[in-house]
Enzyme design. Structure first.
Site: not given
Ligand code: 9MR
Length: 376
Positions: A172, A279
């Site tokens: 990102e 994802e």
């Molecule tokens: O699913 C993840 C969540 O449990 C965490 O709290 C969050 C932290 O910001 O990140 C989420 O996963 C993300 C992923 O690592 C990167 N792309 C977006 C995902 C959803 O936010």
């Protein structure tokens, strides 16, 4: 198609479940095998897609100790640690790594012969507090930050060399703002775009066999997509070891459209790099991009209605039709979370609003959208 799945009861007797109705409600007796036995006769997603791509799922170490473990083993052949390998959780202090959670996911994958994607080496969220500060609490220089990123990448990638086949190296880094190219993260503010190039080079040096991904969301938006593609082309022409592109695919019942998704694939294919859906989830609510509190009466309506189910079934069906169409370019599809018991979307974009974005319900039964995914 009405389909049949053969499961085994706990006493080992095969049980035939006919038709989809039985899966969707919770009225069927729970005969799904919940052990970690991989010699199961359940035909899961990985079976239906065995000639297409790896079917993965994002997990926490805790989920692997619950009844979700049996479902994972039956359905998937790939794992991504949802949080356990991010910089904050795995490297909480400068001279201290926390390996336990990540190691347990790797051990589970080994026991069940599953592939693991590493996620994520450099990301602006979930960074540890120490990363950007010196001993006096002042912001570190570019030189110091790059050295810290190098140490982190080298240590983590070397530890899992041979156990992880692919890494999300940079996650990102592109801005959602149409007027900006790069996200104004601390990484960017301190290092400029050099941190991206360096991250790929250091990951490659630490494990020359790992497939190195750039991973981002909102890839279906043509403006953001063009920026992602331009950045990757620039990296490629500079000889940076970037090997593949991750399309996160946090989608919803109303987007992408079929034409939009088809165009997304056409555009990314021009890079001549393998692609993965990294994802995937399909929210049952109309897409919103920014976090907010509940505000309109409809926000309280969180039931999984037949209408939502039908729209989600159609959307999952359309997405997988295109995934199959582009199978020569797509090497994996990973769902972001296991079942509707828990998803990050329960708290985003609307805080504390239950979503139902996955293929399995809270009782771990395949939902109607599951049939649309395997019916081809
Ligand atoms: O699913 C993840 C969540 O449990 C965490 O709290 C969050 C932290 O910001 O990140 C989420 O996963 C993300 C992923 O690592 C990167 N792309 C977006 C995902 C959803 O936010």
């Amino acid at each position: 198609m009405k389909y049949k799945i053969v499961t085994r009861s706990r006493v080992g007797l095969p049980v035939l479940i006919l038709g989809i109705g039985c899966f969707i409600g919770s009225s069927c007796s729970n005969t799904r095998q919940q052990s970690s036995d991989t010699n199961t006769s359940v035909k899961g997603l990985k079976y239906y897609y065995r000639d297409y791509f790896t079917m993965g799922v994002a997990v926490s170490p805790w989920a692997l100790k619950t009844d979700e473990a049996g479902l994972i083993v039956d359905q998937f052949n790939g794992l991504t640690p949802e949080n356990a390998m991010k910089m904050g959780p795995i490297h909480p202090m400068e001279n201290q790594y926390y390996w336990k959670d990540a190691d347990s996911i790797i051990a589970f994958a080994k026991r069940h012969n599953m592939k693991v994607r590493g996620h994520a080496l450099v990301w602006h969220q979930q960074t540890p507090d120490w990363l950007f500060k010196d001993a006096e609490g002042k912001q570190v220089s570019k030189e110091v930050l790059l050295q810290r990123i190098k140490d982190h990448i080298t240590t983590v990638v070397q530890r899992y060399k041979g156990s992880i086949y692919a890494w999300d190296v940079v996650n990102e880094a592109i801005s959602d703002d149409p007027k900006e190219v790069y996200r104004q993260s601390k990484f960017y503010q301190i290092c400029g775009d050099e941190f991206i190039t360096k991250a790929f080079e250091w990951a490659h040096a630490a494990d020359p066999d790992a497939v190195l991904f750039y991973n981002d969301y909102n890839e279906i938006n043509p403006v953001k997509r063009a920026k992602i593609i331009a950045m990757i082309k620039q990296l490629q022409s500079a000889g940076v070891p970037i090997h593949a592109v991750g399309l996160q695919a946090h989608w919803a019942i109303n987007e992408p459209t079929e034409a939009q998704l088809d165009q997304t694939f056409k555009d990314f294919i021009e890079l001549k790099l393998p692609l993965q859906i990294t994802e995937l989830d399909i929210s049952v609510y109309s897409k919103e991009h920014n976090a907010r509190d509940k505000k309109v009466p409809a926000d309280a309506d969180t039931a999984y209605t037949t209408e939502k189910e039908d729209l989600q079934t159609k959307q999952y069906g359309m997405c997988f039709k295109l995934f199959r169409k582009y199978k020569d370019h797509l090497t994996g599809v990973t769902f972001w979370n296991i079942s509707d018991r828990h998803s990050w979307l329960d708290d985003f974009p609307v805080r504390n609003r239950k979503d139902h974005p996955l293929l399995f319900n809270r009782n771990l039964r395949p939902k109607k959208p599951y049939t649309a995914v395997i019916d081809f």
